[in-house]
Design a protein around this motif. Structure first.
Motif, short mmCIF file in Angstrom:
data_model
loop_
_atom_site.label_atom_id
_atom_site.label_comp_id
_atom_site.label_asym_id
_atom_site.label_seq_id
_atom_site.Cartn_x
_atom_site.Cartn_y
_atom_site.Cartn_z
N LEU A 1 0.81 -1.22 0.00
CA LEU A 1 0.00 0.00 0.00
C LEU A 1 0.84 1.27 0.00
CD1 LEU A 1 -2.85 -0.93 2.49
CD2 LEU A 1 -3.01 -0.68 0.03
N ASP A 2 2.10 1.16 0.41
CA ASP A 2 2.95 2.35 0.50
C ASP A 2 3.01 3.10 -0.83
OD1 ASP A 2 5.09 4.20 0.77
OD2 ASP A 2 6.10 2.93 2.22
N PRO A 3 3.33 2.45 -1.96
CA PRO A 3 3.39 3.20 -3.22
C PRO A 3 2.04 3.81 -3.62
CG PRO A 3 4.50 1.10 -3.46
CD PRO A 3 3.78 1.07 -2.13
N LEU A 4 0.96 3.08 -3.39
CA LEU A 4 -0.37 3.58 -3.73
C LEU A 4 -0.71 4.83 -2.91
CD1 LEU A 4 -3.17 3.22 -5.12
CD2 LEU A 4 -3.80 1.87 -3.12
N LEU A 5 -0.47 4.76 -1.61
CA LEU A 5 -0.79 5.90 -0.74
C LEU A 5 0.14 7.08 -1.01
CD1 LEU A 5 -1.59 3.90 2.50
CD2 LEU A 5 -3.21 5.20 1.10
N THR A 6 1.39 6.81 -1.31
CA THR A 6 2.32 7.88 -1.67
C THR A 6 1.85 8.58 -2.94
OG1 THR A 6 4.17 6.76 -0.60
CG2 THR A 6 4.72 8.44 -2.23
N ALA A 7 1.42 7.80 -3.92
CA ALA A 7 0.88 8.38 -5.16
C ALA A 7 -0.37 9.20 -4.86
CB ALA A 7 0.58 7.28 -6.17
N ALA A 8 -1.20 8.72 -3.96
CA ALA A 8 -2.42 9.47 -3.61
C ALA A 8 -2.07 10.81 -2.99
CB ALA A 8 -3.28 8.64 -2.65
N VAL A 9 -1.04 10.84 -2.15
CA VAL A 9 -0.59 12.12 -1.57
C VAL A 9 -0.20 13.07 -2.69
CG1 VAL A 9 1.24 13.23 -0.21
CG2 VAL A 9 0.19 11.13 0.63
N LEU A 10 0.55 12.56 -3.64
CA LEU A 10 1.09 13.41 -4.70
C LEU A 10 0.07 13.84 -5.74
CD1 LEU A 10 4.42 11.44 -5.28
CD2 LEU A 10 4.12 13.59 -4.02
N PHE A 11 -0.91 12.98 -6.03
CA PHE A 11 -1.80 13.25 -7.16
C PHE A 11 -3.23 13.62 -6.79
CE2 PHE A 11 1.51 10.44 -8.94
CZ PHE A 11 2.03 11.34 -9.87
N GLN A 12 -3.57 13.66 -5.52
CA GLN A 12 -4.96 13.93 -5.19
C GLN A 12 -5.39 15.35 -5.58
OE1 GLN A 12 -6.25 13.91 -1.09
NE2 GLN A 12 -4.13 14.11 -0.39
N GLY A 13 -4.44 16.23 -5.78
CA GLY A 13 -4.77 17.57 -6.25
C GLY A 13 -5.40 17.58 -7.63
N TRP A 14 -5.19 16.54 -8.39
CA TRP A 14 -5.77 16.44 -9.73
C TRP A 14 -7.09 15.69 -9.73
CZ3 TRP A 14 -0.23 15.80 -9.78
CH2 TRP A 14 0.43 16.86 -10.38
N MET A 15 -7.52 15.24 -8.59
CA MET A 15 -8.79 14.51 -8.50
C MET A 15 -9.94 15.49 -8.36
SD MET A 15 -7.88 11.51 -5.80
CE MET A 15 -6.80 10.16 -6.21
N THR A 16 -11.13 15.02 -8.73
CA THR A 16 -12.32 15.82 -8.48
C THR A 16 -12.62 15.78 -6.99
OG1 THR A 16 -13.87 13.98 -8.69
CG2 THR A 16 -13.27 15.16 -10.73
N GLU A 17 -13.46 16.68 -6.54
CA GLU A 17 -13.84 16.70 -5.12
C GLU A 17 -14.49 15.37 -4.72
OE1 GLU A 17 -13.70 18.01 -1.44
OE2 GLU A 17 -12.95 19.20 -3.12
#
Length: 126
Positions: A1-17
């Motif tokens: 889960l570490d890579p997935l959660l790290t990616a989520a930290v980095l890319f959630q700014g591009w997600m919709t609300e």
């Protein structure tokens, strides 16, 4: 889960609300599952399972922006170090299992956890 959660930290700014809301709810459930695991298996809070759980909980808290869960992970990590690591460099895992793989399996997630909990981490505490 570490890579997935790290990616989520980095890319959630591009997600919709809506996508972020789903992600944050999933991360809060992940945090709670980690807490429940420690309660269900109290004997694992001094072996290498616990820093792995704490790392995932801290990453989930970072994604969800949950400062209280981050503080809780920090406190539990400090308690783990006090209870499980010895001044001579050994650990409960090494004493109980006599295997370096278990010993290092508890140390590696602690190093990652220390990086996650670093107060100067961008966006973590500010």
């Amino acid at each position: 889960l570490d890579p997935l959660l790290t990616a989520a930290v980095l890319f959630q700014g591009w997600m919709t609300e809506g996508e972020r809301a789903v992600l944050h709810a999933w991360c809060r459930a992940l945090i709670e599952r980690g807490r429940a695991s420690a309660r269900e298996w109290p004997g694992t809070t001094t072996n290498n399972w616990h820093p792995k759980r704490l790392k995932v909980r801290a990453l989930g808290a970072l994604v969800a922006g949950d400062a209280a869960a981050l503080a809780e992970a920090r406190a539990e990590a400090e308690a783990y170090v006090a209870a499980s690591l010895r001044a001579d460099g050994t650990s409960v895992d090494l004493e109980e299992r006599d295997a370096l793989s278990y010993h290092s399996g508890g140390l590696r997630p602690l190093v990652r956890l220390a990086a996650i909990l670093e107060p100067s981490h961008p966006g973590l505490y500010g």
